[in-house]
Design a protein around this motif. Sequence first.
Motif, mmCIF file in Angstrom:
data_model
loop_
_atom_site.group_PDB
_atom_site.id
_atom_site.type_symbol
_atom_site.label_atom_id
_atom_site.label_comp_id
_atom_site.label_asym_id
_atom_site.label_seq_id
_atom_site.Cartn_x
_atom_site.Cartn_y
_atom_site.Cartn_z
ATOM 1 N N HIS A 37 0.858 -1.174 0.000
ATOM 2 C CA HIS A 37 0.000 0.000 0.000
ATOM 3 C C HIS A 37 0.896 1.225 0.000
ATOM 4 N N PRO A 38 0.903 2.004 -1.080
ATOM 5 C CA PRO A 38 1.772 3.179 -1.109
ATOM 6 C C PRO A 38 1.373 4.196 -0.046
ATOM 7 N N ILE A 39 2.350 4.929 0.422
ATOM 8 C CA ILE A 39 2.120 5.920 1.455
ATOM 9 C C ILE A 39 1.595 7.196 0.807
ATOM 10 N N GLU A 40 0.625 7.800 1.452
ATOM 11 C CA GLU A 40 0.077 9.052 0.956
ATOM 12 C C GLU A 40 1.066 10.184 1.242
ATOM 13 N N PRO A 41 1.429 10.969 0.230
ATOM 14 C CA PRO A 41 2.410 12.046 0.428
ATOM 15 C C PRO A 41 1.801 13.262 1.123
ATOM 16 N N THR A 42 1.497 13.133 2.402
ATOM 17 C CA THR A 42 0.866 14.227 3.138
ATOM 18 C C THR A 42 1.842 15.350 3.450
ATOM 19 N N GLU A 43 3.133 15.078 3.419
ATOM 20 C CA GLU A 43 4.156 16.087 3.727
ATOM 21 C C GLU A 43 4.945 16.475 2.472
ATOM 22 N N ALA A 44 4.368 16.274 1.299
ATOM 23 C CA ALA A 44 5.086 16.506 0.048
ATOM 24 C C ALA A 44 5.528 17.953 -0.120
ATOM 25 N N GLY A 45 4.838 18.891 0.482
ATOM 26 C CA GLY A 45 5.204 20.296 0.367
ATOM 27 C C GLY A 45 6.297 20.721 1.319
ATOM 28 N N GLN A 46 6.683 19.855 2.229
ATOM 29 C CA GLN A 46 7.690 20.196 3.226
ATOM 30 C C GLN A 46 9.074 19.713 2.789
ATOM 31 N N THR A 47 10.103 20.462 3.158
ATOM 32 C CA THR A 47 11.481 20.085 2.860
ATOM 33 C C THR A 47 12.270 19.996 4.153
ATOM 34 N N ILE A 48 12.952 18.887 4.348
ATOM 35 C CA ILE A 48 13.801 18.669 5.517
ATOM 36 C C ILE A 48 15.234 18.977 5.098
ATOM 37 N N THR A 49 15.899 19.856 5.836
ATOM 38 C CA THR A 49 17.281 20.215 5.538
ATOM 39 C C THR A 49 18.209 19.416 6.434
ATOM 40 N N LEU A 50 19.089 18.646 5.818
ATOM 41 C CA LEU A 50 20.051 17.845 6.561
ATOM 42 C C LEU A 50 21.290 18.676 6.852
ATOM 43 N N THR A 51 21.593 18.825 8.139
ATOM 44 C CA THR A 51 22.773 19.590 8.550
ATOM 45 C C THR A 51 23.876 18.679 9.058
ATOM 46 N N GLY A 52 23.519 17.419 9.340
ATOM 47 C CA GLY A 52 24.484 16.502 9.907
ATOM 48 C C GLY A 52 24.561 16.575 11.415
ATOM 49 N N ARG A 53 23.683 17.371 12.018
ATOM 50 C CA ARG A 53 23.756 17.571 13.461
ATOM 51 C C ARG A 53 22.433 17.417 14.207
ATOM 52 N N ASP A 54 21.319 17.645 13.561
ATOM 53 C CA ASP A 54 20.083 17.759 14.334
ATOM 54 C C ASP A 54 18.871 17.039 13.725
ATOM 55 N N LEU A 55 19.076 15.933 13.050
ATOM 56 C CA LEU A 55 17.967 15.186 12.461
ATOM 57 C C LEU A 55 17.184 14.486 13.570
ATOM 58 N N THR A 56 15.865 14.628 13.551
ATOM 59 C CA THR A 56 15.022 14.012 14.569
ATOM 60 C C THR A 56 14.284 12.809 13.990
ATOM 61 N N VAL A 57 13.771 11.981 14.860
ATOM 62 C CA VAL A 57 12.983 10.828 14.434
ATOM 63 C C VAL A 57 11.729 11.299 13.699
ATOM 64 N N ASP A 58 11.128 12.365 14.183
ATOM 65 C CA ASP A 58 9.933 12.896 13.517
ATOM 66 C C ASP A 58 10.232 13.318 12.083
ATOM 67 N N GLN A 59 11.399 13.894 11.847
ATOM 68 C CA GLN A 59 11.769 14.292 10.492
ATOM 69 C C GLN A 59 11.975 13.068 9.600
ATOM 70 N N VAL A 60 12.572 12.024 10.134
ATOM 71 C CA VAL A 60 12.745 10.788 9.362
ATOM 72 C C VAL A 60 11.384 10.230 8.982
ATOM 73 N N ILE A 61 10.446 10.257 9.911
ATOM 74 C CA ILE A 61 9.092 9.763 9.638
ATOM 75 C C ILE A 61 8.408 10.630 8.586
ATOM 76 N N GLU A 62 8.606 11.953 8.648
ATOM 77 C CA GLU A 62 8.004 12.839 7.652
ATOM 78 C C GLU A 62 8.511 12.516 6.251
ATOM 79 N N VAL A 63 9.778 12.149 6.143
ATOM 80 C CA VAL A 63 10.339 11.781 4.834
ATOM 81 C C VAL A 63 9.858 10.400 4.421
ATOM 82 N N ALA A 64 10.006 9.418 5.327
ATOM 83 C CA ALA A 64 9.706 8.029 4.981
ATOM 84 C C ALA A 64 8.220 7.777 4.770
ATOM 85 N N ARG A 65 7.385 8.341 5.607
ATOM 86 C CA ARG A 65 5.949 8.063 5.522
ATOM 87 C C ARG A 65 5.163 9.165 4.839
#
Length: 92
Positions: A37-65
């Motif tokens: 079942h493909p995931i619905e892109p509910t966060e498609a308008g959002q962009t997560i910026t990777l800095t190498g220092r402050d990635l959160t679990v919530d941000q990973v979920i926003e990208v993955a799901r």
Amino acid sequence: MKDKCARRGRAAISILTIAAASIVAFRAMAQSDLGYHPIEPTEAGQTITLTGRDLTVDQVIEVARGGAKVQVSAEAKQREADNYGLLLEAPA
């Protein structure tokens, strides 16, 4: 002797109960749709910026799901380039 027979009888009933429950559960699983079942892109308008220092679990979920987009910050790109340069210099 009676106790031994009674224990065997209870054990047999327990085994039959577990077997019956397993059959019912298996039938329920077989009837459910466990396919892809493909995931619905509910966060498609959002962009997560990777800095190498402050990635959160919530941000990973926003990208993955949620399908959020990802970009690498300029500072992180510079650190990567610096580290790669050090890697190339190490053998010399």
